[in-house]
Design a protein around this motif. Structure first.
Motif, PDB file in Angstrom:
ATOM      1  N   MET A   3     141.819  45.373  28.023  1.00 55.17           N
ATOM      2  CA  MET A   3     141.868  46.173  29.243  1.00 55.17           C
ATOM      3  C   MET A   3     140.474  46.329  29.841  1.00 55.17           C
ATOM      4  SD  MET A   3     143.819  47.824  31.320  1.00 55.17           S
ATOM      5  CE  MET A   3     143.835  49.149  32.517  1.00 55.17           C
ATOM      6  N   ARG A   4     139.511  46.677  28.968  1.00 57.54           N
ATOM      7  CA  ARG A   4     138.146  46.864  29.440  1.00 57.54           C
ATOM      8  C   ARG A   4     137.562  45.561  29.987  1.00 57.54           C
ATOM      9  NH1 ARG A   4     134.084  49.928  25.529  1.00 57.54           N
ATOM     10  NH2 ARG A   4     135.626  51.549  26.007  1.00 57.54           N
ATOM     11  N   LEU A   5     137.895  44.443  29.320  1.00 55.28           N
ATOM     12  CA  LEU A   5     137.411  43.139  29.780  1.00 55.28           C
ATOM     13  C   LEU A   5     137.997  42.795  31.146  1.00 55.28           C
ATOM     14  CD1 LEU A   5     135.701  40.681  29.027  1.00 55.28           C
ATOM     15  CD2 LEU A   5     137.738  39.679  27.962  1.00 55.28           C
ATOM     16  N   ARG A   6     139.268  43.124  31.355  1.00 55.18           N
ATOM     17  CA  ARG A   6     139.908  42.854  32.640  1.00 55.18           C
ATOM     18  C   ARG A   6     139.254  43.678  33.742  1.00 55.18           C
ATOM     19  NH1 ARG A   6     145.818  44.869  34.144  1.00 55.18           N
ATOM     20  NH2 ARG A   6     144.566  46.447  35.187  1.00 55.18           N
ATOM     21  N   ARG A   7     138.972  44.943  33.449  1.00 54.11           N
ATOM     22  CA  ARG A   7     138.334  45.805  34.443  1.00 54.11           C
ATOM     23  C   ARG A   7     136.936  45.306  34.788  1.00 54.11           C
ATOM     24  NH1 ARG A   7     141.081  49.050  37.507  1.00 54.11           N
ATOM     25  NH2 ARG A   7     139.469  50.663  37.533  1.00 54.11           N
ATOM     26  N   LEU A   8     136.233  44.797  33.785  1.00 50.84           N
ATOM     27  CA  LEU A   8     134.908  44.233  34.038  1.00 50.84           C
ATOM     28  C   LEU A   8     135.008  43.013  34.937  1.00 50.84           C
ATOM     29  CD1 LEU A   8     131.873  44.119  33.536  1.00 50.84           C
ATOM     30  CD2 LEU A   8     132.339  42.814  31.448  1.00 50.84           C
ATOM     31  N   GLY A   9     136.006  42.157  34.654  1.00 50.76           N
ATOM     32  CA  GLY A   9     136.206  40.979  35.486  1.00 50.76           C
ATOM     33  C   GLY A   9     136.530  41.352  36.925  1.00 50.76           C
ATOM     34  N   GLU A  10     137.349  42.400  37.121  1.00 47.58           N
ATOM     35  CA  GLU A  10     137.688  42.848  38.471  1.00 47.58           C
ATOM     36  C   GLU A  10     136.459  43.402  39.189  1.00 47.58           C
ATOM     37  OE1 GLU A  10     140.845  45.614  37.955  1.00 47.58           O
ATOM     38  OE2 GLU A  10     142.380  44.078  37.683  1.00 47.58           O
ATOM     39  N   ALA A  11     135.617  44.124  38.443  1.00 48.70           N
ATOM     40  CA  ALA A  11     134.398  44.661  39.051  1.00 48.70           C
ATOM     41  C   ALA A  11     133.452  43.541  39.472  1.00 48.70           C
ATOM     42  CB  ALA A  11     133.701  45.605  38.068  1.00 48.70           C
ATOM     43  N   LEU A  12     133.322  42.525  38.643  1.00 44.04           N
ATOM     44  CA  LEU A  12     132.480  41.380  38.995  1.00 44.04           C
ATOM     45  C   LEU A  12     133.034  40.644  40.211  1.00 44.04           C
ATOM     46  CD1 LEU A  12     131.640  39.902  35.459  1.00 44.04           C
ATOM     47  CD2 LEU A  12     130.084  41.104  37.018  1.00 44.04           C
ATOM     48  N   ALA A  13     134.361  40.561  40.294  1.00 47.63           N
ATOM     49  CA  ALA A  13     134.984  39.902  41.439  1.00 47.63           C
ATOM     50  C   ALA A  13     134.695  40.668  42.726  1.00 47.63           C
ATOM     51  CB  ALA A  13     136.492  39.788  41.216  1.00 47.63           C
TER      52      ALA A  13
END
Length: 211
Positions: free
Chosen positions: A1-11
């Motif tokens: 979950m945290r990794l997905r949120r990080l990916g969304e923030a980078l996007a």
């Protein structure tokens, strides 16, 4: 979950990095454009004005009937792909493609200008005072980078304006690739995050006229 949120923030940051440099990279190339395409001062003025006109004309697109059939995330992805293609088209050759690419570019950025902040409000409601300033700062940084790096890019590559503008297509493509997981993650969500604006009420709003 945290990794997905990080990916969304980078996007989100990647999107912010794409929406100013393609515009600000053109004005420093005025001499090169005059030399290679023989643009007059009036034509160059029109070229730099087109994105601003697109911002006004195309800003309502995300709330149009067609766009409301799409998720906001898919709208952003389509705009990023359009932006990538537009930057390449703009740098392919003659004056016609230059103006066509600039127009498509302006429309794509207008859509991103409206849609991305709405997605930030949706996904970072509890941290919007933290995320929005970072997004805004990225806009300012990349606006400066587009103006400051375009001439060095040109000197290192094609030795004309194309070399100073085409590299930003790669950045837009990277942003599009980073955005694909967001489209998949929200594919099952609601089809729109927007309510169609009441234009008549807006025209009667003193605050809107003041803005």
């Amino acid at each position: 979950m945290r990794l997905r949120r990080l990916g969304e923030a980078l996007a989100v940051l990647a999107v912010a990095a794409t929406v100013r440099a393609p515009i600000t990279s053109i004005p420093p190339q005025v001499r090169s454009l005059e030399h290679t395409l023989h643009l007059s001062s009036g034509a160059f003025g029109l070229l730099t004005t087109i994105p601003l006109l697109c911002f006004a004309v195309a800003a309502p697109l995300p709330v149009s009937r067609l766009a409301r059939r799409l998720t906001p995330d898919l709208t952003v992805l389509i705009a990023l792909v359009t932006l990538t293609v537009a930057i390449v088209v703009r740098g392919l050759g003659g004056t016609g493609l230059l103006f066509l690419g600039t127009t498509l570019l302006g429309i794509a950025i207008a859509v991103l200008n409206v849609t991305t902040p709405a997605i930030i409000r949706r996904d970072y409601r509890d941290r919007i005072t933290f995320v929005m300033p970072i997004y805004t700062a990225m806009l300012a940084i990349m606006a400066s980078a587009g103006a400051g790096l375009s001439v060095p890019f040109a000197e290192l590559t094609t030795h004309d304006w194309r070399g100073g503008t085409l590299p930003w297509a790669l950045l837009a493509l990277i942003a599009a690739l980073l955005w694909i997981p967001a489209v998949r993650a929200h594919a099952a969500g609601t089809t729109t995050a927007y309510a169609a604006p009441d234009l008549r009420a807006l025209l009667r709003d003193r605050g809107a006229w003041a803005m």
